[in-house]
Design a protein around this motif. Structure first.
Motif, mmCIF file in Angstrom:
data_model
loop_
_atom_site.group_PDB
_atom_site.id
_atom_site.type_symbol
_atom_site.label_atom_id
_atom_site.label_comp_id
_atom_site.label_asym_id
_atom_site.label_seq_id
_atom_site.Cartn_x
_atom_site.Cartn_y
_atom_site.Cartn_z
ATOM 1 N N PHE A 138 1.018 -1.161 0.075
ATOM 2 C CA PHE A 138 0.038 -0.044 0.050
ATOM 3 C C PHE A 138 0.857 1.209 -0.004
ATOM 4 C CE2 PHE A 138 -2.657 3.275 2.246
ATOM 5 C CZ PHE A 138 -3.694 3.457 1.383
ATOM 6 N N VAL A 141 -5.416 -3.616 -2.992
ATOM 7 C CA VAL A 141 -4.598 -2.706 -2.286
ATOM 8 C C VAL A 141 -3.815 -1.874 -3.297
ATOM 9 C CG1 VAL A 141 -2.872 -2.472 -0.584
ATOM 10 C CG2 VAL A 141 -4.611 -3.990 -0.082
ATOM 11 N N ASN A 176 -4.538 -1.113 -6.295
ATOM 12 C CA ASN A 176 -5.314 -0.146 -6.976
ATOM 13 C C ASN A 176 -5.517 0.985 -6.103
ATOM 14 O OD1 ASN A 176 -5.212 -1.714 -9.135
ATOM 15 N ND2 ASN A 176 -7.206 -2.836 -8.725
ATOM 16 N N ALA A 177 -6.111 0.882 -4.806
ATOM 17 C CA ALA A 177 -6.254 1.910 -3.989
ATOM 18 C C ALA A 177 -4.944 2.797 -3.707
ATOM 19 C CB ALA A 177 -6.665 1.202 -2.484
ATOM 20 N N LEU A 182 -4.718 6.795 -4.702
ATOM 21 C CA LEU A 182 -4.274 7.733 -3.876
ATOM 22 C C LEU A 182 -3.156 8.615 -4.261
ATOM 23 C CD1 LEU A 182 -4.782 6.153 -0.111
ATOM 24 C CD2 LEU A 182 -6.255 8.263 -1.094
#
Length: 189
Positions: free
Chosen positions: A26, A149, A151-152, A156
């Motif tokens: 992440f 994760v 992709n998130a 961001l």
């Protein structure tokens, strides 16, 4: 809301190693999303390269670095995937920080080659690490979870890139490079 917290915790992968890998992924992908969205613009507007030079430097560097993937996979088998993943992330941090020095195609190609080596190393080591900390069914689930994760994190990072583009200054681009560099170091830690 205990129900919401329990639901969130239940969604996390089981096992400390899988959770650490998730956190590392992440953090790393936030920086990657930031750079992927404005990196080429930085190289043209701030580093002073032409679009053709950017294309040539990135292509040359990637081709130089791409052939090392199988070698790094062998290294992960010998040294251990965790150690190789950490090393690959550090190589990526060095390559990223080196972008602050880029003012010609040669330096860009060197940075891109280092980045390609680090990327190949991280990809191969991460796959071996997943195989080592899970069984086959758990590995599939963890890979799927890590994709979400990723992709998130990329999303961001892209939001941060919008701020950099809005500011469009050397300082903003340098902060973007340093943030991406820090994301590699934090992911390695």
């Amino acid at each position: 809301m205990p129900g919401l917290k329990a639901t969130f915790v239940g969604m996390l992968p089981t096992g400390n190693q899988a959770r650490l890998l998730t956190l590392s992924t992440f953090i790393n992908t936030i920086g990657t999303g930031l750079y992927m969205s404005v990196g080429a613009i930085y190289l043209v507007r701030s580093a002073g390269l032409t679009p053709a030079q950017v294309g040539a430097g990135l292509t040359i560097g990637t081709f130089i670095g791409i052939g090392v993937g199988p070698l790094i996979g062998d290294l992960a088998d010998c040294r251990g995937p965790r150690e190789v993943l950490i090393g690959a992330l550090i190589v990526q941090a060095v390559a990223c920080a080196g972008l602050l020095l880029v003012d010609d195609v040669t330096l860009l190609a060197v940075s891109a080659a280092l980045s390609a080596v680090g990327t190949a190393g991280a990809r191969n080591a991460r796959g071996a690490l997943i195989a080592g900390i899970t069984d086959q069914r758990g590995g599939t689930r963890l890979r799927t979870y890590l994709r979400a994760v990723t992709n998130a994190g990329l999303a961001l990072g892209t939001v941060g890139a919008a701020v950099v583009l809005q500011l469009d200054t050397r300082a903003a681009y340098a902060a973007m490079i340093l943030t991406d560099t820090a994301s590699f170091v934090l992911a390695a830690a």
